[in-house]
Design a protein around this motif. Sequence first.
Motif, short mmCIF file in Angstrom:
data_model
loop_
_atom_site.label_atom_id
_atom_site.label_comp_id
_atom_site.label_asym_id
_atom_site.label_seq_id
_atom_site.Cartn_x
_atom_site.Cartn_y
_atom_site.Cartn_z
N TYR A 298 37.01 51.35 42.48
CA TYR A 298 37.90 50.37 43.31
C TYR A 298 38.27 50.68 44.68
CZ TYR A 298 38.25 48.66 38.43
OH TYR A 298 37.83 47.97 37.28
N TYR B 278 33.44 47.91 42.22
CA TYR B 278 33.83 46.29 41.79
C TYR B 278 34.55 46.18 43.33
CZ TYR B 278 32.98 46.60 36.86
OH TYR B 278 32.39 46.44 35.71
N PHE C 281 27.18 40.76 38.26
CA PHE C 281 27.02 39.76 37.05
C PHE C 281 25.81 38.83 37.13
CE2 PHE C 281 31.30 40.52 38.16
CZ PHE C 281 31.70 41.53 37.03
N GLU D 249 28.09 34.99 30.99
CA GLU D 249 27.10 34.56 31.77
C GLU D 249 26.08 34.14 31.00
OE1 GLU D 249 27.65 35.04 34.94
OE2 GLU D 249 29.55 36.34 34.66
N ALA E 87 38.65 39.41 34.82
CA ALA E 87 37.70 38.09 34.91
C ALA E 87 36.21 38.08 35.35
CB ALA E 87 38.73 36.97 35.33
N GLU F 122 43.59 40.95 37.83
CA GLU F 122 42.35 41.40 38.30
C GLU F 122 42.73 42.50 39.38
OE1 GLU F 122 38.91 40.80 37.76
OE2 GLU F 122 38.88 42.46 38.82
N LEU F 123 42.10 43.80 39.20
CA LEU F 123 42.33 44.61 40.27
C LEU F 123 41.44 44.48 41.68
CD1 LEU F 123 42.44 48.21 38.31
CD2 LEU F 123 44.33 46.59 38.96
N SER F 124 40.25 44.06 41.39
CA SER F 124 39.50 43.80 42.51
C SER F 124 39.51 42.44 43.27
CB SER F 124 37.84 43.85 41.89
OG SER F 124 36.93 43.37 43.06
N ASN G 189 37.22 40.59 28.10
CA ASN G 189 35.83 40.94 27.41
C ASN G 189 35.15 41.93 28.32
OD1 ASN G 189 33.55 39.88 25.84
ND2 ASN G 189 32.54 39.45 27.78
N GLU G 190 34.78 42.92 27.71
CA GLU G 190 34.16 44.08 28.41
C GLU G 190 35.10 44.75 29.59
OE1 GLU G 190 30.18 44.65 28.74
OE2 GLU G 190 29.63 43.18 27.42
#
Length: 212
Positions: free
Chosen positions: A50, A57, A64, A75, A104, A131-133, A172-173
Amino acid sequence: MPGMRSQAALPSPPPDALAASQALASRIAQRIRLRGGWIGLDEYMAMALYEPQLGYYAGGSRKFGGAGDFVTAPELCTLFGACLARQCAQWFESCAHRVVEFGAGSGALAVQVLGELDRLGFTDTEYLIVELSGELAQRQRERIARELPQALARVRWLAVWPDAIDGVVLANELLDAMPVRAFARVPGASGQPARVMERGVALARAGAGARR
Ligand SMILES: C[S@@+](CC[C@H](N)C(=O)[O-])C[C@H]1O[C@@H](n2cnc3c(N)ncnc32)[C@H](O)[C@@H]1O
């Protein structure tokens, strides 16, 4: 295979990715020096993933999907999100019509879940994305605006985990992308009790071999 170096099979990164990787490595090295020669695994992971403009990210590369580095279930097929939406609809009998998604990614799951909930009649569902990014948050916003514009006004982005949640939580993941501290139990020497030590990252001395 014994004696085979897996590195030999890897393609060389493109020049811009290599330059970003070198810039990130030198920023991490600078931080290690600043901290007196060692940083915890959590700080190392946070920078690697980050660090603004450079972290995995946060650095702008495509991650993705088929043209990216890895593929996750949302995806591959819209059925994944549609199934989760049906589960959300069941939970909505006992909680607010709200979904909170942590991490997400490209926004694919958000589009699938919101789209299916709309089809099921839950057109009032609020969708919060933690979301951190900043770069990924921007991509998620663009994707929802493009693929499900009628839902955009019901989506909000948060940079920190909410203190309390009334709704369904999805992720998810996510867990393996979270910076963690790591510890090792080290046997004590000659009758001394075992000690717990934190794992971290230090700089190799020039000329020193790889450490284990
Ligand atoms: C491997 S990706 C998975 C993305 C998506 N859920 C999917 O299945 O395609 C990990 C995601 O988690 C996010 N993330 C990592 N640590 C996080 C945290 N502490 N809080 C919220 N999101 C985080 C990343 O920015 C990224 O969007």
